[in-house]
Design a protein around this motif. Sequence first.
Motif, PDB file in Angstrom:
ATOM      1  N   VAL A  69      27.096  43.770  50.888  1.00 42.75           N
ATOM      2  CA  VAL A  69      28.373  44.572  51.111  1.00 42.75           C
ATOM      3  C   VAL A  69      29.222  44.061  50.289  1.00 42.75           C
ATOM      4  O   VAL A  69      29.205  42.781  49.767  1.00 42.75           O
ATOM      5  CB  VAL A  69      28.625  44.666  52.621  1.00 42.75           C
ATOM      6  N   ARG A  70      30.522  44.897  50.174  1.00 49.70           N
ATOM      7  CA  ARG A  70      31.651  44.191  49.343  1.00 49.70           C
ATOM      8  C   ARG A  70      32.700  44.604  50.415  1.00 49.70           C
ATOM      9  O   ARG A  70      32.949  45.615  51.159  1.00 49.70           O
ATOM     10  CB  ARG A  70      31.959  44.732  48.257  1.00 49.70           C
ATOM     11  N   PRO A  71      33.940  43.789  50.402  1.00 44.75           N
ATOM     12  CA  PRO A  71      35.187  44.154  51.074  1.00 44.75           C
ATOM     13  C   PRO A  71      35.705  45.433  50.819  1.00 44.75           C
ATOM     14  O   PRO A  71      35.630  45.579  49.342  1.00 44.75           O
ATOM     15  CB  PRO A  71      36.080  42.934  50.939  1.00 44.75           C
ATOM     16  N   GLU A  77      31.961  47.902  52.375  1.00 45.68           N
ATOM     17  CA  GLU A  77      31.102  48.909  51.904  1.00 45.68           C
ATOM     18  C   GLU A  77      29.745  48.474  51.608  1.00 45.68           C
ATOM     19  O   GLU A  77      29.601  47.488  51.007  1.00 45.68           O
ATOM     20  CB  GLU A  77      31.917  49.444  50.603  1.00 45.68           C
ATOM     21  N   ILE A  78      28.914  49.365  51.866  1.00 43.04           N
ATOM     22  CA  ILE A  78      27.369  48.947  51.818  1.00 43.04           C
ATOM     23  C   ILE A  78      26.956  49.263  50.410  1.00 43.04           C
ATOM     24  O   ILE A  78      26.908  50.145  49.888  1.00 43.04           O
ATOM     25  CB  ILE A  78      26.430  49.693  52.759  1.00 43.04           C
ATOM     26  N   ILE A  79      26.467  48.032  49.713  1.00 47.04           N
ATOM     27  CA  ILE A  79      26.090  48.269  48.178  1.00 47.04           C
ATOM     28  C   ILE A  79      24.537  48.762  48.143  1.00 47.04           C
ATOM     29  O   ILE A  79      23.911  49.334  47.474  1.00 47.04           O
ATOM     30  CB  ILE A  79      26.257  47.109  47.365  1.00 47.04           C
ATOM     31  N   LEU A 103      32.453  42.604  44.427  1.00 52.16           N
ATOM     32  CA  LEU A 103      31.970  43.374  43.016  1.00 52.16           C
ATOM     33  C   LEU A 103      32.851  44.345  42.488  1.00 52.16           C
ATOM     34  O   LEU A 103      33.721  45.132  43.406  1.00 52.16           O
ATOM     35  CB  LEU A 103      30.668  43.904  43.487  1.00 52.16           C
ATOM     36  N   THR A 104      33.157  44.723  41.364  1.00 48.60           N
ATOM     37  CA  THR A 104      33.675  45.639  40.843  1.00 48.60           C
ATOM     38  C   THR A 104      32.832  47.080  41.063  1.00 48.60           C
ATOM     39  O   THR A 104      31.761  46.887  41.574  1.00 48.60           O
ATOM     40  CB  THR A 104      34.060  45.375  39.113  1.00 48.60           C
ATOM     41  N   ASP A 105      33.372  48.279  40.930  1.00 49.36           N
ATOM     42  CA  ASP A 105      32.629  49.208  41.100  1.00 49.36           C
ATOM     43  C   ASP A 105      31.310  49.268  40.142  1.00 49.36           C
ATOM     44  O   ASP A 105      30.471  49.894  40.624  1.00 49.36           O
ATOM     45  CB  ASP A 105      33.634  50.498  40.649  1.00 49.36           C
ATOM     46  N   GLU A 106      31.683  49.031  39.013  1.00 47.16           N
ATOM     47  CA  GLU A 106      30.566  49.059  37.946  1.00 47.16           C
ATOM     48  C   GLU A 106      29.371  47.895  38.407  1.00 47.16           C
ATOM     49  O   GLU A 106      27.948  48.439  38.337  1.00 47.16           O
ATOM     50  CB  GLU A 106      30.846  48.596  36.684  1.00 47.16           C
ATOM     51  N   ALA A 111      24.278  47.177  40.951  1.00 49.30           N
ATOM     52  CA  ALA A 111      23.327  46.465  42.000  1.00 49.30           C
ATOM     53  C   ALA A 111      22.666  47.161  42.970  1.00 49.30           C
ATOM     54  O   ALA A 111      21.742  47.210  43.467  1.00 49.30           O
ATOM     55  CB  ALA A 111      24.256  45.622  42.954  1.00 49.30           C
ATOM     56  N   ALA A 112      23.414  48.487  43.482  1.00 53.82           N
ATOM     57  CA  ALA A 112      22.832  49.464  44.215  1.00 53.82           C
ATOM     58  C   ALA A 112      21.636  49.989  43.389  1.00 53.82           C
ATOM     59  O   ALA A 112      20.646  50.581  44.293  1.00 53.82           O
ATOM     60  CB  ALA A 112      23.894  50.519  44.728  1.00 53.82           C
ATOM     61  N   LEU A 113      21.743  50.729  42.375  1.00 52.91           N
ATOM     62  CA  LEU A 113      20.729  51.344  41.237  1.00 52.91           C
ATOM     63  C   LEU A 113      19.487  50.427  41.512  1.00 52.91           C
ATOM     64  O   LEU A 113      18.448  50.958  41.563  1.00 52.91           O
ATOM     65  CB  LEU A 113      21.216  51.413  40.105  1.00 52.91           C
ATOM     66  N   LEU A 114      19.654  49.042  41.087  1.00 51.42           N
ATOM     67  CA  LEU A 114      18.433  48.197  40.924  1.00 51.42           C
ATOM     68  C   LEU A 114      17.827  48.045  42.314  1.00 51.42           C
ATOM     69  O   LEU A 114      16.417  47.999  42.418  1.00 51.42           O
ATOM     70  CB  LEU A 114      18.864  46.997  40.226  1.00 51.42           C
TER      71      LEU A 114
END
Length: 298
Positions: A69-71, A77-79, A103-106, A111-114
């Motif tokens: 997740v990220r703040p 937010e769940i990555i 993490l930045t949006d990119e 990370a979510a894709l992989l």
Amino acid sequence: MTRKRPNRPAGLDGLLQGASALADVPTVTLLTAQLRPAAFQPRQHFDPDTLTELADSIRKQGVLQPLLVRPSGAEFEIIAGERRWRAAQQAGLTHVPVYVRDLTDEQATRAALLENLHREDLNQYEEAAATLRLVALTLGVDEDTARARMYAAARGTNTEDRTVLEDLFAAASLGSWQSFTTNKLRILKYPDAIVQAMRGGLHYSIAAVIASAPETHQAELLALALGGAGYREVKARRAELEARPTPLRVDPARVTQVGKRIGSVKWLGTLDDRAQKDLQAWLNRMPDSVRKAMNLPD
């Protein structure tokens, strides 16, 4: 002479390392109510049955793999791990283990894709969409441009991207980019009804048979597949449908009348120069399919 390899695109190393370098990140526990799904989540379909199975497992063993997740303001937010989060809630858990990273949006999207691409239960439409998005991020272009460049690379008209694609697919363990481009990229352009069926679990090999059939037959073939028919049965039914005579779409009486007129030398002799030129121009514009059906010379 050895061909110079294109420069490795900036961000490819970060894409791969950023998704897996969690060894130094401590695990913390957060309330499930503090978490929310990310808008860029590759997975759109969560099968109720497999979600229930995972919830049963979580009740017995807990969440074995922490979520990433990220703040995000007062929440997180769940990555990676939305499915685990949903199953944990279904199992009645109020807390889950997580890795928290800035993490930045990119970076988060990559990370979510992989993470999702290495999950066996990702359906094949979502897999194709996630892979294309990963390629687009790596090339630094939009998804339509990425698709066009992949096709060009596969045809050999765009050699500059080939090494980039080879590096990406190898480093991310995604198999052959050529095979993906040839067999799976087309999935993203299938009709909506077929896409929805794939999101529900329809295998892409059966979907390919249906999508390449005439539009008038697709609904029947899709219903057959959703009813449990396999690849061979769907393919055989498509062959039966395509072997049927084509329904008559022309007015027989009008065709007969035109044929009699044009076939009459006496009538042709009554035409003035302008009418003869117009008739010849009309004949010259005859569609190739009609010309071939009539066995006329080109």
